[in-house]
Design a protein around this motif. Structure first.
Motif, PDB file in Angstrom:
ATOM      1  N   PRO A 267       0.811  -1.224   0.000  1.00 43.50           N
ATOM      2  CA  PRO A 267       0.000   0.000   0.000  1.00 43.50           C
ATOM      3  C   PRO A 267       0.844   1.273   0.000  1.00 43.50           C
ATOM      4  O   PRO A 267       0.666   2.161   0.833  1.00 43.50           O
ATOM      5  N   ASN A 268       1.769   1.334  -0.962  1.00 44.10           N
ATOM      6  CA  ASN A 268       2.697   2.461  -1.031  1.00 44.10           C
ATOM      7  C   ASN A 268       2.746   3.023  -2.449  1.00 44.10           C
ATOM      8  O   ASN A 268       3.686   2.734  -3.208  1.00 44.10           O
ATOM      9  N   PRO A 269       1.760   3.833  -2.831  1.00 42.06           N
ATOM     10  CA  PRO A 269       1.727   4.337  -4.205  1.00 42.06           C
ATOM     11  C   PRO A 269       2.967   5.136  -4.609  1.00 42.06           C
ATOM     12  O   PRO A 269       3.403   5.060  -5.761  1.00 42.06           O
ATOM     13  N   MET A 270       3.549   5.887  -3.674  1.00 39.03           N
ATOM     14  CA  MET A 270       4.708   6.688  -4.052  1.00 39.03           C
ATOM     15  C   MET A 270       5.949   5.819  -4.305  1.00 39.03           C
ATOM     16  O   MET A 270       6.773   6.142  -5.162  1.00 39.03           O
ATOM     17  N   LYS A 271       6.068   4.699  -3.576  1.00 41.39           N
ATOM     18  CA  LYS A 271       7.155   3.763  -3.877  1.00 41.39           C
ATOM     19  C   LYS A 271       6.905   3.087  -5.224  1.00 41.39           C
ATOM     20  O   LYS A 271       7.850   2.787  -5.962  1.00 41.39           O
ATOM     21  N   LEU A 272       5.649   2.833  -5.526  1.00 37.13           N
ATOM     22  CA  LEU A 272       5.305   2.300  -6.842  1.00 37.13           C
ATOM     23  C   LEU A 272       5.729   3.292  -7.921  1.00 37.13           C
ATOM     24  O   LEU A 272       6.318   2.906  -8.941  1.00 37.13           O
ATOM     25  N   LYS A 273       5.434   4.548  -7.734  1.00 36.89           N
ATOM     26  CA  LYS A 273       5.810   5.584  -8.708  1.00 36.89           C
ATOM     27  C   LYS A 273       7.318   5.599  -8.922  1.00 36.89           C
ATOM     28  O   LYS A 273       7.793   5.672 -10.061  1.00 36.89           O
ATOM     29  N   ALA A 274       8.082   5.510  -7.826  1.00 37.36           N
ATOM     30  CA  ALA A 274       9.539   5.504  -7.941  1.00 37.36           C
ATOM     31  C   ALA A 274      10.024   4.268  -8.695  1.00 37.36           C
ATOM     32  O   ALA A 274      10.953   4.352  -9.511  1.00 37.36           O
ATOM     33  N   ALA A 275       9.395   3.118  -8.441  1.00 38.15           N
ATOM     34  CA  ALA A 275       9.788   1.887  -9.124  1.00 38.15           C
ATOM     35  C   ALA A 275       9.486   1.975 -10.616  1.00 38.15           C
ATOM     36  O   ALA A 275      10.292   1.536 -11.450  1.00 38.15           O
ATOM     37  N   ILE A 276       8.336   2.528 -10.952  1.00 36.21           N
ATOM     38  CA  ILE A 276       7.984   2.686 -12.364  1.00 36.21           C
ATOM     39  C   ILE A 276       9.017   3.545 -13.083  1.00 36.21           C
ATOM     40  O   ILE A 276       9.447   3.234 -14.201  1.00 36.21           O
ATOM     41  N   GLU A 277       9.450   4.608 -12.439  1.00 35.96           N
ATOM     42  CA  GLU A 277      10.415   5.520 -13.056  1.00 35.96           C
ATOM     43  C   GLU A 277      11.789   4.884 -13.194  1.00 35.96           C
ATOM     44  O   GLU A 277      12.538   5.207 -14.126  1.00 35.96           O
ATOM     45  N   ALA A 278      12.129   3.951 -12.300  1.00 36.38           N
ATOM     46  CA  ALA A 278      13.460   3.344 -12.317  1.00 36.38           C
ATOM     47  C   ALA A 278      13.557   2.120 -13.219  1.00 36.38           C
ATOM     48  O   ALA A 278      14.664   1.752 -13.637  1.00 36.38           O
ATOM     49  N   ALA A 279      12.444   1.489 -13.505  1.00 40.40           N
ATOM     50  CA  ALA A 279      12.436   0.218 -14.231  1.00 40.40           C
ATOM     51  C   ALA A 279      12.342   0.432 -15.740  1.00 40.40           C
ATOM     52  O   ALA A 279      12.001   1.516 -16.207  1.00 40.40           O
ATOM     53  N   PRO A 280      12.628  -0.629 -16.511  1.00 36.37           N
ATOM     54  CA  PRO A 280      12.495  -0.523 -17.964  1.00 36.37           C
ATOM     55  C   PRO A 280      11.070  -0.172 -18.380  1.00 36.37           C
ATOM     56  O   PRO A 280      10.102  -0.563 -17.727  1.00 36.37           O
ATOM     57  N   ASP A 281      10.952   0.540 -19.493  1.00 39.84           N
ATOM     58  CA  ASP A 281       9.643   1.002 -19.955  1.00 39.84           C
ATOM     59  C   ASP A 281       8.715  -0.141 -20.360  1.00 39.84           C
ATOM     60  O   ASP A 281       7.491   0.033 -20.385  1.00 39.84           O
ATOM     61  N   ARG A 282       9.282  -1.299 -20.656  1.00 35.19           N
ATOM     62  CA  ARG A 282       8.448  -2.412 -21.137  1.00 35.19           C
ATOM     63  C   ARG A 282       7.572  -3.021 -20.046  1.00 35.19           C
ATOM     64  O   ARG A 282       6.635  -3.775 -20.345  1.00 35.19           O
ATOM     65  N   ILE A 283       7.854  -2.753 -18.789  1.00 33.72           N
ATOM     66  CA  ILE A 283       7.161  -3.399 -17.682  1.00 33.72           C
ATOM     67  C   ILE A 283       5.736  -2.873 -17.548  1.00 33.72           C
ATOM     68  O   ILE A 283       5.493  -1.661 -17.564  1.00 33.72           O
ATOM     69  N   VAL A 284       4.780  -3.805 -17.406  1.00 27.26           N
ATOM     70  CA  VAL A 284       3.402  -3.453 -17.098  1.00 27.26           C
ATOM     71  C   VAL A 284       3.221  -3.545 -15.583  1.00 27.26           C
ATOM     72  O   VAL A 284       3.482  -4.594 -14.984  1.00 27.26           O
ATOM     73  N   TRP A 285       2.795  -2.458 -14.972  1.00 24.57           N
ATOM     74  CA  TRP A 285       2.625  -2.402 -13.516  1.00 24.57           C
ATOM     75  C   TRP A 285       1.154  -2.602 -13.198  1.00 24.57           C
ATOM     76  O   TRP A 285       0.302  -1.811 -13.595  1.00 24.57           O
ATOM     77  N   VAL A 286       0.856  -3.670 -12.466  1.00 24.33           N
ATOM     78  CA  VAL A 286      -0.510  -4.081 -12.161  1.00 24.33           C
ATOM     79  C   VAL A 286      -0.786  -3.859 -10.676  1.00 24.33           C
ATOM     80  O   VAL A 286       0.027  -4.258  -9.829  1.00 24.33           O
ATOM     81  N   GLY A 287      -1.893  -3.232 -10.358  1.00 21.43           N
ATOM     82  CA  GLY A 287      -2.265  -3.078  -8.952  1.00 21.43           C
ATOM     83  C   GLY A 287      -2.559  -4.432  -8.346  1.00 21.43           C
ATOM     84  O   GLY A 287      -3.478  -5.127  -8.787  1.00 21.43           O
ATOM     85  N   GLY A 288      -1.811  -4.799  -7.323  1.00 21.67           N
ATOM     86  CA  GLY A 288      -1.939  -6.137  -6.749  1.00 21.67           C
ATOM     87  C   GLY A 288      -2.752  -6.196  -5.482  1.00 21.67           C
ATOM     88  O   GLY A 288      -2.735  -7.219  -4.789  1.00 21.67           O
ATOM     89  N   LEU A 289      -3.463  -5.115  -5.158  1.00 22.16           N
ATOM     90  CA  LEU A 289      -4.295  -5.097  -3.948  1.00 22.16           C
ATOM     91  C   LEU A 289      -5.770  -4.945  -4.287  1.00 22.16           C
ATOM     92  O   LEU A 289      -6.540  -4.341  -3.540  1.00 22.16           O
ATOM     93  N   ALA A 290      -6.146  -5.475  -5.447  1.00 23.84           N
ATOM     94  CA  ALA A 290      -7.557  -5.583  -5.857  1.00 23.84           C
ATOM     95  C   ALA A 290      -8.204  -4.231  -6.130  1.00 23.84           C
ATOM     96  O   ALA A 290      -7.530  -3.208  -6.260  1.00 23.84           O
ATOM     97  N   GLU A 291      -9.527  -4.268  -6.226  1.00 25.61           N
ATOM     98  CA  GLU A 291     -10.286  -3.106  -6.692  1.00 25.61           C
ATOM     99  C   GLU A 291     -10.144  -1.877  -5.802  1.00 25.61           C
ATOM    100  O   GLU A 291     -10.059  -0.742  -6.291  1.00 25.61           O
ATOM    101  N   VAL A 292     -10.115  -2.076  -4.495  1.00 27.41           N
ATOM    102  CA  VAL A 292     -10.141  -0.944  -3.564  1.00 27.41           C
ATOM    103  C   VAL A 292      -8.933  -0.023  -3.758  1.00 27.41           C
ATOM    104  O   VAL A 292      -9.050   1.203  -3.655  1.00 27.41           O
ATOM    105  N   TRP A 293      -7.777  -0.591  -4.046  1.00 30.91           N
ATOM    106  CA  TRP A 293      -6.562   0.206  -4.221  1.00 30.91           C
ATOM    107  C   TRP A 293      -6.313   0.605  -5.670  1.00 30.91           C
ATOM    108  O   TRP A 293      -5.387   1.381  -5.953  1.00 30.91           O
TER     109      TRP A 293
END
Length: 303
Positions: free
Chosen positions: A167-193
């Motif tokens: 439950p850390n959206p800002m860490k997710l944002k940092a990971a997206i920026e650091a990782a290769p562009d090809r990666i698809v980032w999927v919310g893994g905490l279901a509909e609520v998040w």
């Protein structure tokens, strides 16, 4: 892989593992769940995820369930197979999942108390080799390994996606920026998040609700893809009680909530193995019955 990548931006439904009255696998009971999810338009189905009680299954049972799910799906959507535990078991299950027809492998993050970031990289590479080149999806439940380690994991050949379950959206944002562009980032905490994760760049979400009410999951996905956060929040509010029950007992009621709801629908999938919570408490069942009645799910017509 293009079709799989596109499907990852939708709903990754996590299939429940049915048991009989004696606690043994009852794979045939999963059939109606798959049919309902596919009829509603769920994009991906996953065998041996956490809602599938992966950690309560033996490796033999996990192999049985990935083959069963492949048979139920019959190529109508991508099947993702959960992989994990000790390296020999993980590699054996990767091989079996590839033979069963899985489109990708979802690697559970090792829960070992002495996990080293570089050790996880070795773990993923070993599973990748055993999977014979199948695309890999990382299931990340602990972001404490750090952004640099996550980026290195995403750089492993064959990794195409990450299911982000912290439950850390800002860490997710940092990971997206650091990782290769090809990666698809999927919310893994279901509909609520999902709205929070969408807001920082994720697409798609995992769902245990699809076992019971896939139409609502599909509607939420459509609203988020259209950028209609207001409508998405209204739809999520209508299933919040279900998710609240599942989150109780330190998350131990997660699968119990799904299986109790299925029972109320007339689709008995057995109980939940320890250490999960089973059965639900009287108070939880009272709230679940009210939710099911309000949603028109108890009972519902078979697909």
């Amino acid at each position: 892989m293009t079709d799989l990548t596109q499907a990852l931006t939708g709903i990754s439904g996590i299939l429940a593992t049915p048991f009989d009255d004696d606690g043994r696998l009852a794979p045939e009971r999963q059939g109606p769940i798959v049919e309902r999810a596919l009829a509603a338009g769920v994009h991906i189905l996953t065998a041996n995820g956490n809602t599938g009680e992966f950690y309560s299954l033996t490796t033999d049972e996990a192999e049985t369930m990935v083959r069963a799910a492949a048979g139920h799906i019959a190529g109508r959507c991508p099947l993702v197979a959960g992989i994990g535990r000790a390296i020999p078991d993980a590699c054996r299950l990767a091989e079996a999942s590839a033979k069963a027809g899985a489109a990708a492998l979802m690697i559970h993050q090792p829960p070992d108390p002495f996990v080293a970031p570089r050790g996880v990289i070795d773990y993923v590479r070993a599973v990748a080799e055993a999977g014979g080149g199948l695309p890999l999806i990382l299931y990340l439940r602990n972001d404490g390994i750090g952004t640099d380690a996550i980026a290195r994991l995403c750089g492993i050949e064959g990794v195409i996606g990450v299911k982000w379950a912290t439950p850390n959206p800002m860490k997710l944002k940092a990971a997206i920026e650091a990782a290769p562009d090809r990666i698809v980032w999927v919310g893994g905490l279901a509909e609520v998040w999902a709205p929070a994760f969408y807001a920082v760049g994720a697409r798609g979400f995992t769902s245990g609700l699809i076992n019971v009410w896939p139409e609502r999951s599909v509607a939420i996905s459509a609203a988020l893809e259209a950028g209609d956060y207001t409508h998405a929040r209204v739809l999520i509010a209508g299933m919040q009680v279900f998710e609240d029950i599942r989150a109780e007992e330190q998350g131990g009621a997660n699968v119990a909530g799904v299986k109790a709801a299925l029972s109320l629908m007339g689709e008995d999938c057995g109980g939940v193995r320890p250490p999960g919570a089973w059965p639900l408490t009287d108070d939880q069942m009272t709230r679940l019955r009210a939710f099911m009645n309000d949603a028109g799910l108890s009972p519902r017509a078979p697909i």
